[in-house]
Design a protein around this motif. Structure first.
Motif, short mmCIF file in Angstrom:
data_model
loop_
_atom_site.label_atom_id
_atom_site.label_comp_id
_atom_site.label_asym_id
_atom_site.label_seq_id
_atom_site.Cartn_x
_atom_site.Cartn_y
_atom_site.Cartn_z
N ILE A 87 0.87 -1.18 0.00
CA ILE A 87 0.00 0.00 0.00
C ILE A 87 0.91 1.22 0.00
O ILE A 87 1.82 1.31 0.82
CB ILE A 87 -0.92 0.02 1.24
CG1 ILE A 87 -1.85 -1.19 1.23
CG2 ILE A 87 -1.72 1.32 1.30
CD1 ILE A 87 -2.69 -1.34 2.49
N ASN A 88 0.66 2.16 -0.92
CA ASN A 88 1.51 3.35 -0.97
C ASN A 88 1.12 4.34 0.14
O ASN A 88 0.04 4.23 0.74
CB ASN A 88 1.49 4.01 -2.36
CG ASN A 88 0.14 4.57 -2.72
OD1 ASN A 88 -0.49 5.26 -1.93
ND2 ASN A 88 -0.32 4.29 -3.93
N THR A 89 2.00 5.30 0.39
CA THR A 89 1.81 6.24 1.49
C THR A 89 0.54 7.06 1.32
O THR A 89 -0.20 7.29 2.29
CB THR A 89 3.04 7.16 1.62
OG1 THR A 89 4.18 6.34 1.86
CG2 THR A 89 2.88 8.14 2.77
N GLU A 93 -2.38 7.08 4.10
CA GLU A 93 -2.80 8.28 4.81
C GLU A 93 -4.29 8.56 4.62
O GLU A 93 -4.95 9.08 5.51
CB GLU A 93 -1.96 9.48 4.36
CG GLU A 93 -0.53 9.38 4.86
CD GLU A 93 0.39 10.45 4.30
OE1 GLU A 93 -0.03 11.20 3.37
OE2 GLU A 93 1.53 10.52 4.76
N ARG A 94 -4.83 8.20 3.47
CA ARG A 94 -6.25 8.37 3.20
C ARG A 94 -7.09 7.42 4.05
O ARG A 94 -8.15 7.77 4.54
CB ARG A 94 -6.52 8.14 1.71
CG ARG A 94 -7.94 8.41 1.27
CD ARG A 94 -8.14 8.14 -0.21
NE ARG A 94 -7.62 6.86 -0.67
CZ ARG A 94 -8.21 5.68 -0.47
NH1 ARG A 94 -9.33 5.60 0.20
NH2 ARG A 94 -7.66 4.57 -0.93
N ALA A 95 -6.61 6.19 4.22
CA ALA A 95 -7.35 5.16 4.98
C ALA A 95 -6.34 4.28 5.72
O ALA A 95 -6.01 3.19 5.26
CB ALA A 95 -8.20 4.32 4.04
N PRO A 96 -5.84 4.75 6.86
CA PRO A 96 -4.82 3.98 7.58
C PRO A 96 -5.39 2.75 8.27
O PRO A 96 -6.60 2.61 8.44
CB PRO A 96 -4.28 4.97 8.61
CG PRO A 96 -5.42 5.92 8.84
CD PRO A 96 -6.15 6.01 7.53
N GLY A 97 -4.48 1.88 8.68
CA GLY A 97 -4.83 0.73 9.50
C GLY A 97 -4.57 1.08 10.95
O GLY A 97 -4.72 2.23 11.37
#
Length: 113
Positions: A87-89, A93-97
């Motif tokens: 998963i790119n940064t 940042e849009r949908a973190p875990g």
């Protein structure tokens, strides 16, 4: 932190009334932290039972919410995928875990199996 201090802190940061809590995890984990030169934190995690409205103090709590165990597992899987470079940064940042430290703690508690 003693249980009473943890109870007061949790009530202060969430607005909830805690009527029961017990320690479920104590440990030192090596993760970078905000202390200058800090590279670990001592963690004390409690299972708490509470009632009342969730009224987070956003100056104290980064994020707060109710999550099912299945959602927590999916968030942990997303964290693992990000750590592995899948998963790119921008997407992270849009949908973190979860924060990686929580993955370690939840795994040690048998919640992610």
């Amino acid at each position: 932190m003693y249980p009473r201090a943890a109870q007061r802190k949790l009530e202060e940061e969430t607005g909830l009334h805690i009527f029961s809590m017990q320690s479920v995890y104590i440990g030192r984990l090596d993760f970078a932290c905000c202390r200058p030169g800090g590279n670990y934190h001592d963690w004390h995690v409690y299972q708490a039972y509470a009632n009342g409205p969730l009224l987070p103090r956003l100056d104290e709590a980064h994020s707060l919410g109710w999550y099912s165990l299945e959602t927590v597992k999916r968030l942990a899987e997303r964290t693992a995928a990000y750590s592995a470079g899948h998963i790119n940064t921008h997407d992270w940042e849009r949908a973190p875990g979860l924060e990686p430290v929580w993955c370690v703690i939840f795994e040690s508690l048998g919640l992610l199996s």
